[in-house]
Design an enzyme around this catalytic site. Sequence first.
Site, mmCIF file in Angstrom:
data_model
loop_
_atom_site.group_PDB
_atom_site.id
_atom_site.type_symbol
_atom_site.label_atom_id
_atom_site.label_comp_id
_atom_site.label_asym_id
_atom_site.label_seq_id
_atom_site.Cartn_x
_atom_site.Cartn_y
_atom_site.Cartn_z
ATOM 1 N N HIS A 104 -2.019 21.892 26.510
ATOM 2 C CA HIS A 104 -1.576 22.684 25.142
ATOM 3 C C HIS A 104 -1.892 24.179 25.086
ATOM 4 C CE1 HIS A 104 -0.493 19.118 23.303
ATOM 5 N NE2 HIS A 104 -1.667 18.567 23.311
ATOM 6 N N CYS B 72 3.260 25.591 25.621
ATOM 7 C CA CYS B 72 3.994 26.194 24.640
ATOM 8 C C CYS B 72 3.379 27.700 24.481
ATOM 9 C CB CYS B 72 3.725 25.623 23.287
ATOM 10 S SG CYS B 72 4.799 24.373 22.944
#
Length: 403
Positions: free
Chosen positions: A194, A250
């Site tokens: 993440h 991301c």
Amino acid sequence: MQHHHHSSYGGGGGGYPGQAYRQQQPYYGQPSPQPYAQPPPPNYQRPSGYGPPPSGGHMYQQGPPAPYQQHNSYQGGHGRPAPPPTDPVAFGHGAPQGYNFQYSRCTGKRKALLIGINYFGQKGQLRGCINDVKNMSTYLNQNFGYAREDMVLLTDDQQNPMSQPTKANILRAMHWLVKDAQPNDSLFFHYSGHGGQTPDLDGDEDDGYDEVIYPVDFRVAGHIVDDEMHRIMVNPLKPGTRLTAIFDSCHSGSALDLPYIYSTQGILKEPNLAKEAGQGLLGVVSAYARGDMGSMVSTAVGFLKKAAKGDEAYERTKQTKTSPADVIMWSGSKDSQTSSDAQIQGQATGAMSWAFISALRKNPQQSYVQLLNSIRDELATKYSQKPQLSCSHPLDVNLLYVM
């Protein structure tokens, strides 16, 4: 998907058997000599047209080279791109005289740190990240001479607590990666997990957010900010030491905070070194590069006095983030986009690392701009994101990509 700092997630989606790494490892002896570590032959003449970039304007001679318009049909008739120059190269673009960087020939020691986090049992669990780093470590070992004993893999499927991708272990491993690195070494960093953004506290990001990565224990220990990664892994490097970084996450577009950014369209961003030199920000660096300590002290004092007036966040803390070392980073998408993840051949795989490996497997001898285009073409078959290449120094994109 929202983009406040705890919910912007990129990751994978396809199971993978949790078996220990050791099982599928054959015996790894010394890697057989391969072309990547060979310096150019002694009488090698660089093809014409590869001089240092013209000072002042952008790096491209007569506009962008053909690959920008025509994918990988490399126009120009050179059999293959020139290897990196061995001498120091001036930053140019208004930087002070004597402020140079150096390309790594990547013929020295090789170390790699690979971090894959699936966040087992947590909200926002991912499935592909451990797979990503296993694929990458195998690729580095078999094709680029990275020995298993010189790689650290931190993944959250391992029993050994030291191999868990906790914040403390990640920071410790980052220090290990760059410790004692020398010119022409080739260090490699890969993160799959993440990523997100958090409001920028020191005023150094264009969009007001810092890029962050999330260790497996981020709910307790917190995230790791791009500034800290830059400070640990970029700042200590000597001229001519390579660090290659790949982020499958991301918001990874500026995860190492490197100032020069290239896309298949050409240069997206470069620092205004003339302006920053005028503010005294480069004076300290260039005096240091010349070994001129007397002037360094006076420049530093003047700079600190000026900063103490608190002109603004920019004045106070912005450093150029340039480095005389050879630091490059491959990431997917722009900062404002999310990193997509999908099924590749039945396994969930991080888009960027998969495209990087696929493009180099098809043709190991590419220039930086050719490789950017090849990676773009790979991504376009399955993903919405576009690749970008960030660098600690101005990059001659027509040089041979080495690692």
